[in-house]
Write a protein that holds these residues in place. Sequence first.
Motif, PDB file in Angstrom:
ATOM      1  N   ILE A  24     -71.409  35.552  39.413  1.00 49.93           N
ATOM      2  CA  ILE A  24     -72.404  36.421  40.042  1.00 49.93           C
ATOM      3  C   ILE A  24     -73.106  35.603  41.119  1.00 49.93           C
ATOM      4  N   LEU A  25     -73.214  36.182  42.313  1.00 50.70           N
ATOM      5  CA  LEU A  25     -73.757  35.476  43.476  1.00 50.70           C
ATOM      6  C   LEU A  25     -73.038  34.143  43.685  1.00 50.70           C
ATOM      7  N   ASP A  26     -71.761  34.169  43.447  1.00 47.45           N
ATOM      8  CA  ASP A  26     -70.866  33.023  43.604  1.00 47.45           C
ATOM      9  C   ASP A  26     -71.217  31.868  42.672  1.00 47.45           C
ATOM     10  N   GLU A  27     -71.904  32.155  41.572  1.00 48.85           N
ATOM     11  CA  GLU A  27     -72.221  31.133  40.578  1.00 48.85           C
ATOM     12  C   GLU A  27     -71.424  31.401  39.308  1.00 48.85           C
ATOM     13  N   PRO A  28     -70.706  30.395  38.820  1.00 42.00           N
ATOM     14  CA  PRO A  28     -69.985  30.569  37.555  1.00 42.00           C
ATOM     15  C   PRO A  28     -70.969  30.586  36.380  1.00 42.00           C
ATOM     16  N   LEU A  29     -70.864  31.618  35.561  1.00 42.40           N
ATOM     17  CA  LEU A  29     -71.741  31.819  34.410  1.00 42.40           C
ATOM     18  C   LEU A  29     -70.908  32.057  33.171  1.00 42.40           C
ATOM     19  N   VAL A  30     -71.506  31.841  32.013  1.00 38.78           N
ATOM     20  CA  VAL A  30     -70.876  32.212  30.758  1.00 38.78           C
ATOM     21  C   VAL A  30     -71.903  33.005  29.950  1.00 38.78           C
ATOM     22  N   PHE A  31     -71.436  34.120  29.384  1.00 36.27           N
ATOM     23  CA  PHE A  31     -72.271  35.011  28.582  1.00 36.27           C
ATOM     24  C   PHE A  31     -71.735  35.044  27.165  1.00 36.27           C
ATOM     25  N   GLU A  43     -75.279  28.692  32.929  1.00 33.33           N
ATOM     26  CA  GLU A  43     -74.293  28.233  33.904  1.00 33.33           C
ATOM     27  C   GLU A  43     -73.053  27.758  33.151  1.00 33.33           C
ATOM     28  N   ASP A  44     -71.916  28.019  33.747  1.00 33.30           N
ATOM     29  CA  ASP A  44     -70.629  27.711  33.108  1.00 33.30           C
ATOM     30  C   ASP A  44     -70.185  26.306  33.502  1.00 33.30           C
ATOM     31  N   ARG A  45     -70.990  25.316  33.051  1.00 33.15           N
ATOM     32  CA  ARG A  45     -70.710  23.924  33.418  1.00 33.15           C
ATOM     33  C   ARG A  45     -71.306  23.000  32.376  1.00 33.15           C
ATOM     34  N   GLY A  89     -82.107  13.665  26.934  1.00 28.38           N
ATOM     35  CA  GLY A  89     -83.007  14.773  27.267  1.00 28.38           C
ATOM     36  C   GLY A  89     -82.578  15.574  28.484  1.00 28.38           C
ATOM     37  N   LYS A  90     -81.871  14.927  29.396  1.00 24.76           N
ATOM     38  CA  LYS A  90     -81.427  15.626  30.605  1.00 24.76           C
ATOM     39  C   LYS A  90     -80.105  16.355  30.414  1.00 24.76           C
ATOM     40  N   ALA A  91     -79.539  16.273  29.229  1.00 24.19           N
ATOM     41  CA  ALA A  91     -78.267  16.959  28.942  1.00 24.19           C
ATOM     42  C   ALA A  91     -78.581  18.422  28.640  1.00 24.19           C
ATOM     43  N   ARG A  92     -78.630  19.205  29.689  1.00 24.23           N
ATOM     44  CA  ARG A  92     -78.913  20.633  29.536  1.00 24.23           C
ATOM     45  C   ARG A  92     -78.295  21.393  30.700  1.00 24.23           C
ATOM     46  N   VAL A  93     -78.193  22.701  30.535  1.00 21.22           N
ATOM     47  CA  VAL A  93     -77.684  23.568  31.592  1.00 21.22           C
ATOM     48  C   VAL A  93     -78.728  24.648  31.873  1.00 21.22           C
ATOM     49  N   ARG A  94     -78.627  25.230  33.028  1.00 21.01           N
ATOM     50  CA  ARG A  94     -79.548  26.302  33.395  1.00 21.01           C
ATOM     51  C   ARG A  94     -79.199  27.569  32.613  1.00 21.01           C
ATOM     52  N   THR A  95     -80.212  28.210  32.089  1.00 24.32           N
ATOM     53  CA  THR A  95     -80.035  29.516  31.461  1.00 24.32           C
ATOM     54  C   THR A  95     -80.739  30.547  32.326  1.00 24.32           C
ATOM     55  N   TYR A  96     -80.419  31.803  32.097  1.00 27.63           N
ATOM     56  CA  TYR A  96     -80.930  32.890  32.930  1.00 27.63           C
ATOM     57  C   TYR A  96     -81.561  33.965  32.052  1.00 27.63           C
ATOM     58  N   PRO A  97     -82.637  34.582  32.530  1.00 25.83           N
ATOM     59  CA  PRO A  97     -83.189  35.726  31.804  1.00 25.83           C
ATOM     60  C   PRO A  97     -82.164  36.858  31.776  1.00 25.83           C
ATOM     61  N   VAL A  98     -81.969  37.441  30.606  1.00 23.85           N
ATOM     62  CA  VAL A  98     -81.055  38.575  30.453  1.00 23.85           C
ATOM     63  C   VAL A  98     -81.732  39.644  29.602  1.00 23.85           C
ATOM     64  N   HIS A 102     -79.988  50.214  28.552  1.00 22.01           N
ATOM     65  CA  HIS A 102     -79.203  51.368  29.038  1.00 22.01           C
ATOM     66  C   HIS A 102     -77.704  51.121  28.969  1.00 22.01           C
ATOM     67  N   GLY A 103     -77.262  50.330  27.997  1.00 24.57           N
ATOM     68  CA  GLY A 103     -75.841  50.066  27.860  1.00 24.57           C
ATOM     69  C   GLY A 103     -75.308  49.037  28.833  1.00 24.57           C
ATOM     70  N   ILE A 104     -76.216  48.335  29.496  1.00 22.85           N
ATOM     71  CA  ILE A 104     -75.843  47.327  30.488  1.00 22.85           C
ATOM     72  C   ILE A 104     -76.584  46.031  30.177  1.00 22.85           C
ATOM     73  N   VAL A 105     -75.899  44.909  30.332  1.00 26.80           N
ATOM     74  CA  VAL A 105     -76.549  43.610  30.232  1.00 26.80           C
ATOM     75  C   VAL A 105     -76.929  43.206  31.655  1.00 26.80           C
ATOM     76  N   TRP A 106     -78.223  42.999  31.867  1.00 29.23           N
ATOM     77  CA  TRP A 106     -78.775  42.659  33.180  1.00 29.23           C
ATOM     78  C   TRP A 106     -79.126  41.176  33.208  1.00 29.23           C
ATOM     79  N   ILE A 107     -78.926  40.553  34.368  1.00 27.06           N
ATOM     80  CA  ILE A 107     -79.262  39.137  34.541  1.00 27.06           C
ATOM     81  C   ILE A 107     -80.156  38.979  35.761  1.00 27.06           C
ATOM     82  N   TRP A 108     -81.125  38.081  35.631  1.00 27.59           N
ATOM     83  CA  TRP A 108     -82.033  37.719  36.727  1.00 27.59           C
ATOM     84  C   TRP A 108     -81.556  36.380  37.258  1.00 27.59           C
ATOM     85  N   MET A 109     -81.078  36.348  38.500  1.00 26.87           N
ATOM     86  CA  MET A 109     -80.483  35.140  39.065  1.00 26.87           C
ATOM     87  C   MET A 109     -81.486  34.231  39.761  1.00 26.87           C
ATOM     88  N   GLY A 110     -82.717  34.682  39.917  1.00 30.65           N
ATOM     89  CA  GLY A 110     -83.717  33.899  40.643  1.00 30.65           C
ATOM     90  C   GLY A 110     -84.584  33.047  39.735  1.00 30.65           C
TER      91      GLY A 110
END
Length: 180
Positions: A24-31, A43-45, A89-98, A102-110
């Motif tokens: 999404i928005l050219d960013e690899p993600l994993v759900f 983030e898928d990394r 402590g720095k071993a982490r990945v970015r997570t996103y609000p979801v 309404h039958g849809i999984v929404w993600i906030w990319m900002g």
Amino acid sequence: MLRNTWYAACFSKDLAAALMPRRILDEPLVFYRATAGQPVAMEDRCPHRSVPLSLGRLVDDTVRCTYHGIRIDATGACVRVPCQATIPGKARVRTYPVEDRHGIVWIWMGAAEKADATRIPDVFFFDDPAWETCAGYHHIAADYRLMNDNLLDLSHESFLHDKTIGNEAVAEAPVSTRAG
């Protein structure tokens, strides 16, 4: 790119307790859907060697990287490193609000602090039994802005699609605008 807005990531019925890669928005993600039912997006990394986490597996609501077996929890924090008591402590990945609505999984990319669930589009008809909807995926090898332009500009419909959905009534419909 417009980041501080909600994007439809997938249909709720398609998100299970399994890793689902998306871009999404050219960013690899994993759900995935956690055992308590909430959707998770990150983030898928892998923070160690940048291997796609979507190649790994779910273990007790954590994503286990397929390369060295480190495990990332739903907050994006590394919670286990095999054969190692100390977790960097720095071993982490970015997570996103979801949100699952309404039958849809929404993600906030900002910026996560700007995520406002009241701004999710009210597409109530997707999961309202009084409505019948036709839903599915269309994989299009094009920039998403071209698709948005096509779907939001119906003035071409009467002429380009005159053998299917286009008709003169659409071309002659008066245009009205209002300031919000």
